[in-house]
Design a protein around this motif. Structure first.
Motif, PDB file in Angstrom:
ATOM      1  N   LYS A 106      17.409  -3.994  26.280  1.00 14.91           N
ATOM      2  CA  LYS A 106      18.696  -3.648  26.871  1.00 14.91           C
ATOM      3  C   LYS A 106      19.576  -4.885  26.992  1.00 14.91           C
ATOM      4  O   LYS A 106      20.767  -4.863  26.672  1.00 14.91           O
ATOM      5  N   ASP A 107      18.989  -6.014  27.441  1.00 11.89           N
ATOM      6  CA  ASP A 107      19.717  -7.282  27.487  1.00 11.89           C
ATOM      7  C   ASP A 107      20.233  -7.667  26.107  1.00 11.89           C
ATOM      8  O   ASP A 107      21.380  -8.079  25.934  1.00 11.89           O
ATOM      9  N   ALA A 108      19.331  -7.550  25.132  1.00 11.00           N
ATOM     10  CA  ALA A 108      19.654  -7.994  23.779  1.00 11.00           C
ATOM     11  C   ALA A 108      20.800  -7.190  23.181  1.00 11.00           C
ATOM     12  O   ALA A 108      21.686  -7.749  22.516  1.00 11.00           O
ATOM     13  N   ALA A 138       5.802  -1.388  16.341  1.00 12.80           N
ATOM     14  CA  ALA A 138       6.382  -0.390  17.247  1.00 12.80           C
ATOM     15  C   ALA A 138       7.718  -0.858  17.798  1.00 12.80           C
ATOM     16  O   ALA A 138       8.559  -0.060  18.203  1.00 12.80           O
ATOM     17  N   GLN A 139       7.909  -2.183  17.807  1.00  8.69           N
ATOM     18  CA  GLN A 139       9.148  -2.731  18.362  1.00  8.69           C
ATOM     19  C   GLN A 139      10.384  -2.326  17.553  1.00  8.69           C
ATOM     20  O   GLN A 139      11.505  -2.427  18.057  1.00  8.69           O
ATOM     21  N   ILE A 140      10.193  -1.847  16.336  1.00  6.87           N
ATOM     22  CA  ILE A 140      11.333  -1.292  15.584  1.00  6.87           C
ATOM     23  C   ILE A 140      11.889  -0.103  16.364  1.00  6.87           C
ATOM     24  O   ILE A 140      13.088  -0.008  16.631  1.00  6.87           O
ATOM     25  N   GLN A 141      11.009   0.811  16.749  1.00 12.36           N
ATOM     26  CA  GLN A 141      11.436   1.973  17.518  1.00 12.36           C
ATOM     27  C   GLN A 141      12.011   1.566  18.865  1.00 12.36           C
ATOM     28  O   GLN A 141      13.024   2.108  19.318  1.00 12.36           O
ATOM     29  N   HIS A 142      11.374   0.609  19.525  1.00 14.81           N
ATOM     30  CA  HIS A 142      11.840   0.180  20.834  1.00 14.81           C
ATOM     31  C   HIS A 142      13.264  -0.370  20.745  1.00 14.81           C
ATOM     32  O   HIS A 142      14.096  -0.102  21.619  1.00 14.81           O
ATOM     33  N   ALA A 143      13.534  -1.139  19.678  1.00 12.65           N
ATOM     34  CA  ALA A 143      14.878  -1.697  19.494  1.00 12.65           C
ATOM     35  C   ALA A 143      15.893  -0.601  19.197  1.00 12.65           C
ATOM     36  O   ALA A 143      17.006  -0.602  19.726  1.00 12.65           O
ATOM     37  N   VAL A 144      15.514   0.355  18.351  1.00 14.22           N
ATOM     38  CA  VAL A 144      16.415   1.450  17.996  1.00 14.22           C
ATOM     39  C   VAL A 144      16.737   2.290  19.235  1.00 14.22           C
ATOM     40  O   VAL A 144      17.887   2.681  19.459  1.00 14.22           O
ATOM     41  N   GLU A 145      15.724   2.570  20.052  1.00 14.10           N
ATOM     42  CA  GLU A 145      15.962   3.365  21.261  1.00 14.10           C
ATOM     43  C   GLU A 145      16.905   2.651  22.227  1.00 14.10           C
ATOM     44  O   GLU A 145      17.632   3.283  22.989  1.00 14.10           O
ATOM     45  N   ALA A 146      16.900   1.311  22.183  1.00 16.87           N
ATOM     46  CA  ALA A 146      17.771   0.554  23.072  1.00 16.87           C
ATOM     47  C   ALA A 146      19.206   0.482  22.562  1.00 16.87           C
ATOM     48  O   ALA A 146      20.105   0.102  23.312  1.00 16.87           O
ATOM     49  N   GLY A 147      19.410   0.838  21.286  1.00 16.60           N
ATOM     50  CA  GLY A 147      20.772   0.856  20.767  1.00 16.60           C
ATOM     51  C   GLY A 147      21.003   0.130  19.462  1.00 16.60           C
ATOM     52  O   GLY A 147      22.111   0.152  18.918  1.00 16.60           O
ATOM     53  N   TYR A 148      19.977  -0.522  18.923  1.00 17.78           N
ATOM     54  CA  TYR A 148      20.115  -1.181  17.633  1.00 17.78           C
ATOM     55  C   TYR A 148      20.111  -0.147  16.503  1.00 17.78           C
ATOM     56  O   TYR A 148      19.422   0.873  16.590  1.00 17.78           O
ATOM     57  N   LYS A 149      20.837  -0.431  15.436  1.00 19.26           N
ATOM     58  CA  LYS A 149      20.672   0.304  14.190  1.00 19.26           C
ATOM     59  C   LYS A 149      19.506  -0.331  13.446  1.00 19.26           C
ATOM     60  O   LYS A 149      19.406  -1.557  13.387  1.00 19.26           O
ATOM     61  N   PHE A 171       7.381  -7.265  29.111  1.00 21.30           N
ATOM     62  CA  PHE A 171       8.111  -6.182  29.761  1.00 21.30           C
ATOM     63  C   PHE A 171       7.681  -4.838  29.190  1.00 21.30           C
ATOM     64  O   PHE A 171       7.104  -4.765  28.099  1.00 21.30           O
ATOM     65  N   VAL A 172       7.955  -3.787  29.929  1.00 22.29           N
ATOM     66  CA  VAL A 172       7.585  -2.436  29.514  1.00 22.29           C
ATOM     67  C   VAL A 172       8.673  -1.873  28.599  1.00 22.29           C
ATOM     68  O   VAL A 172       9.833  -1.791  29.003  1.00 22.29           O
ATOM     69  N   PRO A 173       8.334  -1.479  27.366  1.00 17.94           N
ATOM     70  CA  PRO A 173       9.336  -0.901  26.466  1.00 17.94           C
ATOM     71  C   PRO A 173       9.636   0.549  26.827  1.00 17.94           C
ATOM     72  O   PRO A 173       8.937   1.158  27.647  1.00 17.94           O
ATOM     73  N   VAL A 174      10.656   1.097  26.193  1.00 19.17           N
ATOM     74  CA  VAL A 174      11.042   2.494  26.401  1.00 19.17           C
ATOM     75  C   VAL A 174      10.714   3.286  25.140  1.00 19.17           C
ATOM     76  O   VAL A 174      11.076   2.880  24.031  1.00 19.17           O
ATOM     77  N   VAL A 175      10.006   4.385  25.300  1.00 17.71           N
ATOM     78  CA  VAL A 175       9.653   5.277  24.191  1.00 17.71           C
ATOM     79  C   VAL A 175      10.053   6.689  24.585  1.00 17.71           C
ATOM     80  O   VAL A 175       9.689   7.162  25.672  1.00 17.71           O
ATOM     81  N   ASP A 176      10.821   7.344  23.730  1.00 20.42           N
ATOM     82  CA  ASP A 176      11.315   8.693  24.022  1.00 20.42           C
ATOM     83  C   ASP A 176      12.049   8.749  25.363  1.00 20.42           C
ATOM     84  O   ASP A 176      11.921   9.708  26.132  1.00 20.42           O
ATOM     85  N   GLY A 177      12.775   7.674  25.645  1.00 18.41           N
ATOM     86  CA  GLY A 177      13.587   7.641  26.852  1.00 18.41           C
ATOM     87  C   GLY A 177      12.853   7.313  28.130  1.00 18.41           C
ATOM     88  O   GLY A 177      13.449   7.310  29.209  1.00 18.41           O
ATOM     89  N   LYS A 178      11.555   7.009  28.051  1.00 10.56           N
ATOM     90  CA  LYS A 178      10.770   6.736  29.251  1.00 10.56           C
ATOM     91  C   LYS A 178      10.003   5.419  29.106  1.00 10.56           C
ATOM     92  O   LYS A 178       9.595   5.061  28.000  1.00 10.56           O
ATOM     93  N   PRO A 179       9.792   4.687  30.210  1.00  7.53           N
ATOM     94  CA  PRO A 179       8.941   3.493  30.149  1.00  7.53           C
ATOM     95  C   PRO A 179       7.562   3.872  29.632  1.00  7.53           C
ATOM     96  O   PRO A 179       7.009   4.908  30.021  1.00  7.53           O
ATOM     97  N   HIS A 180       7.021   3.047  28.753  1.00  4.19           N
ATOM     98  CA  HIS A 180       5.760   3.414  28.107  1.00  4.19           C
ATOM     99  C   HIS A 180       4.885   2.183  27.904  1.00  4.19           C
ATOM    100  O   HIS A 180       5.346   1.163  27.400  1.00  4.19           O
TER     101      HIS A 180
END
Length: 305
Positions: free
Chosen positions: A164-166, A180-191, A239-248
């Motif tokens: 989210k900071d990034a 998995a961090q590809i998905q985590h970044a995309v969920e946060a708003g990255y293309k 830190f805890v990433p977000v998956v499907d809109g929830k901390p995971h």
């Protein structure tokens, strides 16, 4: 939603098939030897109708499916099987009356098919427990949990602590192939097209040090290890990433064939003792694991049960 066919990794989310980085080339010969040496044992264990735990005790050896990935399970430069999962396996199976462990190296995407076709007895590769995988195998309870972390330049000049900071600071992001961090970044708003995908954590470190990106995202253990000797980069706090809109929080565990509940339960009983005594952390610590990676998560929770 299940990932597309052909996707696989330790991780959840976008799980892409890829050549296991680090040491697969170095274990190709060992893999051939393992496969050849195990064929007769595999035949015996699949035709006599006995329970696997009893057969393993009689044979005195358990075959471990590994994927050649540091720090989870790999063949070291000295030719010895090591990693967090094999070292834990040595202790647990010794307590179960099985004196030796034998590596059967394969690609990560072949671990579950190889297990279910009896090429080896258990998956010892730090595999993440996911609902999709729980439909194919049964898992022991996780021996570790995993959070995300960033490689950033010394002093963390952009103050990056989460995806989210990034995104808010328009920081340039890199991560590894299949992470998995590809998905985590995309969920946060990255293309996804804006993320620099590199082969591994070393390439990610190099990208940060050279200023091509502002951070490299990986697992906390991976990030801690790769910055260890860097004079230009550091690791952020996990830190805890977000998956499907929830901390995971993910957890890695040993996998067994669905019919081998007795072996899985015996394994779990010993794992619980090791966790309670603190010996589990002692076994995993040399591979970069800390108290932050110790967990009380269960396979049932991660399978969605």
């Amino acid at each position: 939603m299940a990932p597309p066919l052909g996707y696989d990794h330790h991780t959840t989310g976008y799980e892409r098939r890829h050549t296991r980085r680090s040491v697969l080339a170095g274990i190709a010969a060992a893999g051939a030897l393992g496969a050849t040496g195990c064929s007769r044992v595999a035949t015996a264990s699949t035709t006599n109708g006995g329970e696997l735990l009893d057969r393993l005790r009689a044979q005195g050896v358990v075959r471990l499916g590994i994927a050649g990935e540091i720090p989870f399970g790999y063949i070291g430069k000295d030719g010895r099987l090591t990693g967090e999962a094999p070292e834990l396996a040595r202790v647990v199976f010794k307590r179960l009356g099985i004196d030796r462990v034998q590596p059967v190296p394969t690609e990560f995407g072949s671990l579950i098919p190889g297990l279910n076709s009896q090429q080896f007895d258990v998956v010892a590769a730090g595999m993440y427990v996911t609902p999709d995988r729980c439909k194919q195998v049964i898992f022991a309870d996780p021996d570790y949990q995993m959070l995300d972390s960033f490689v950033v330049r010394k002093g963390n000049p952009k103050g990056l602590h989460t995806f989210k900071d990034a995104v808010a600071k328009k920081a340039k992001c890199a991560t590894g192939t299949g992470y998995a961090q590809i998905q985590h970044a995309v969920e946060a708003g990255y293309k996804e097209s804006d993320i620099l995908i590199v082969p591994d954590q070393v390439a990610g470190l190099n990208a940060v040090e050279a200023g091509r990106v502002d951070f490299f995202a990986g697992t906390a253990v991976t990030v801690r290890q790769v910055v260890g000797k860097s004079a230009k980069a550091e690791a952020t706090k996990p830190f805890v990433p977000v998956v499907d809109g929830k901390p995971h929080i993910d957890g890695g565990a040993f996998a067994f064939r669905p019919t081998e509940t007795r072996l899985r339960d015996a394994f779990n009983a010993e794992l619980k003792k090791l966790r309670g005594s603190g010996e589990l952390l002692r076994i995993l610590r040399p591979f970069g694991f800390t108290k932050a990676e110790m967990t009380k998560l269960t396979a049932k929770e991660l399978c969605g049960g």
